[in-house]
Structure formats: structure tokens, C-alpha cells
Design a protein around this motif. Structure first.
Motif, mmCIF file in Angstrom:
data_model
loop_
_atom_site.group_PDB
_atom_site.id
_atom_site.type_symbol
_atom_site.label_atom_id
_atom_site.label_comp_id
_atom_site.label_asym_id
_atom_site.label_seq_id
_atom_site.Cartn_x
_atom_site.Cartn_y
_atom_site.Cartn_z
ATOM 1 N N GLU A 138 7.955 0.214 2.196
ATOM 2 C CA GLU A 138 6.862 -0.702 2.499
ATOM 3 C C GLU A 138 5.527 -0.207 1.950
ATOM 4 N N TRP A 152 12.019 2.684 -2.862
ATOM 5 C CA TRP A 152 10.914 1.716 -2.781
ATOM 6 C C TRP A 152 10.780 1.262 -1.323
ATOM 7 N N GLN A 154 5.397 -1.046 -1.733
ATOM 8 C CA GLN A 154 5.181 -2.474 -1.925
ATOM 9 C C GLN A 154 3.735 -2.854 -1.624
ATOM 10 N N GLU A 207 1.057 -4.455 -4.248
ATOM 11 C CA GLU A 207 0.333 -5.708 -4.001
ATOM 12 C C GLU A 207 -1.172 -5.515 -4.138
#
Length: 261
Positions: free
Chosen positions: A20, A18, A23, A27
Motif C-alpha cells: 500500500e 508492491w 501504491q 499515486e
């Protein structure tokens, strides 16, 4: 595409890390789901627009409708999917063709019900590629439906998650009445086809239709409805009996098989 970093994590050959990018994608998806676009129903006789996108390992399609009164486009439906392993190896032009065929099948009843156009998804193609694709499109006059009496098109589909049905009724004056539904119980493809046909007949009778031409894209089901083929699946017999009951309520009804698009 937004979901691409997450799609890569689903591959068995890729270590689950996992980062950036994952993520950030998460988001974006979360923010999108908090304020999803509002889907609106179709407006008869208004232009349909089909937008296609091919990025990396996924394709997507959005069906919209332009309303001159409000001078804006309303979102009708949107779909997306991850490409199959062999599709990922296609050229950009081939991927666009895959997306077009896939969207056309998914939006089949919308296409039959309303006159529409394809948005300029070839903007990034070379002139030679654009000419090649446009030369393969069928003439719109060939695809037109000559409506002389009430007609009904039905279809059913089942996968591991759910079953859905779609029906399109066409009046003698050319009015298109599409409707869709989801079955909240486990069933088979053949049973789903019977469900779609039965519900279509019920809807037609609700509109006081007495003469009807019925079209289905599964030869087995149409032949069983016509009593030309015997039903071997015991679970389909109640469906057949129910369908015959509704069929008897029409003054004239004909069943015909039409191949899938």
C-alpha cells in the motif's frame, strides 16, 4: 520522502513486494507529474533562496527567487537524488552538510551569477549544531568576484544518459549572463568541455566582446587550449582547431585554470 518506498524496492537485498505504501507513493508521484510546478527564468539582481531537505535515504534541493513586486517566490530549479550507501550511515547533521555541498555544486553557475542566501534548513538542528555549521561558512566578501573586464566561466559534464554544458559571461559592469545547453549526441567529458568553451566564445563574440578572460575547471583542457600539452585523443583535434579559430577573433584572450568548488 515521497519516493522512499519505491527506492527500497531497488535494493537487491529487499524482496520486490508492491504494498500500500508503494501504491500511495506512486499515486502521489503521478498526481505531481500531472500538475508540475512551473519553472521560471532568473531575474537579475534579485535574491536567490536555496531550500534543502534530507529524509531517509534521499536528499533534495530547490532553488527559488523572491520577487518583492509580486510578493511570492518563483521556483527556478529543483533536484533530488538517492544517497550513496555510505552516506545513508551519516548523522542528520552530516547529511545536511552533504546536501549543501551537493546542491552548491549542482547550482554552481547560478551561485556565481546571482547574489543569494541559504534558506533556514537548520531549523531542526540543535543550537550547538547550528553554531558548528555556521562557523565553517566562508565570509561572503572572500567569495565575491572582482569584475574588471569581460570574463567567461565554462563547464561540461557527461554521464551515461546525456551531456550538458554551462557557460557564465560577466561584463565589465558586473552583468551576469548564464546559459546552458544539452548535447544530443554521444561524447566524452573532454569533448564536452571543448564544446562548452567553443559555444561560450561564440556567445561572447555575438555580444561583440573583444577582450576576454576564460576560466575552466579541467587542467588538462586548459593546458591543451594553451598548447602547453599535446592532444593525444584524435577525436579532440577538430575541437582544438575549431577553438583556435574562434580564439583568433578576439583582440585579447587569456585562459586560466580554476579548481572545482
Amino acid at each position: 520522502m515521497t519516493c522512499e518506498p519505491l527506492f527500497w524496492l531497488l535494493k537487491k537485498v529487499v524482496p520486490t513486494v508492491w504494498n500500500e505504501q508503494c501504491q500511495e507513493a506512486f499515486e502521489k508521484i503521478k498526481n505531481y507529474l500531472i500538475k508540475p510546478p512551473i519553472l521560471v527564468p532568473l531575474v537579475p539582481e534579485k535574491l536567490l533562496l536555496l531550500y534543502l531537505i534530507t529524509m531517509g535515504i534521499a536528499i533534495g534541493a530547490l532553488l527559488a527567487q523572491y520577487l518583492e513586486e509580486s510578493r511570492k517566490e518563483n521556483v527556478i530549479y529543483y533536484i533530488n537524488k538517492k544517497m550513496l550507501a555510505y552516506e545513508e550511515k551519516y548523522s542528520p547533521l552530516e547529511k545536511k552538510c552533504v546536501a549543501l555541498v551537493w546542491a552548491n555544486r549542482k547550482f554552481r553557475y547560478y551561485m556565481l551569477a546571482f547574489k543569494g542566501v541559504i534558506a533556514d534548513h537548520l531549523a531542526h538542528c540543535s543550537p550547538e549544531e547550528t553554531e558548528e555549521i555556521q562557523g565553517d561558512f566562508l565570509d561572503e566578501d572572500i567569495m565575491g568576484i572582482e569584475v574588471e573586464s569581460w570574463k567567461m566561466y565554462f563547464d561540461g559534464a557527461t554521464n551515461q544518459n546525456r551531456s550538458g554544458i554551462g557557460v557564465l559571461l560577466i561584463s565589465p559592469k558586473g552583468t551576469h549572463i548564464p546559459f546552458y545547453g544539452r548535447l544530443n549526441f554521444p561524447t566524452t567529458n573532454n569533448a564536452t568541455e571543448f564544446e562548452a568553451c567553443i559555444r561560450g566564445l561564440q556567445a561572447a563574440l555575438g555580444l561583440r566582446v573583444k577582450e576576454l578572460e576564460v576560466y575552466g575547471d579541467l587542467a588538462l583542457i586548459i593546458s591543451q587550449i594553451q598548447n602547453r600539452w599535446k592532444i593525444k585523443e584524435e577525436m579532440l583535434m577538430p575541437y582544438h582547431e575549431c577553438l583556435q579559430k574562434w580564439t583568433s577573433k578576439f583582440n585579447m584572450i587569456q585562459y586560466q585554470y580554476v579548481p572545482k568548488m
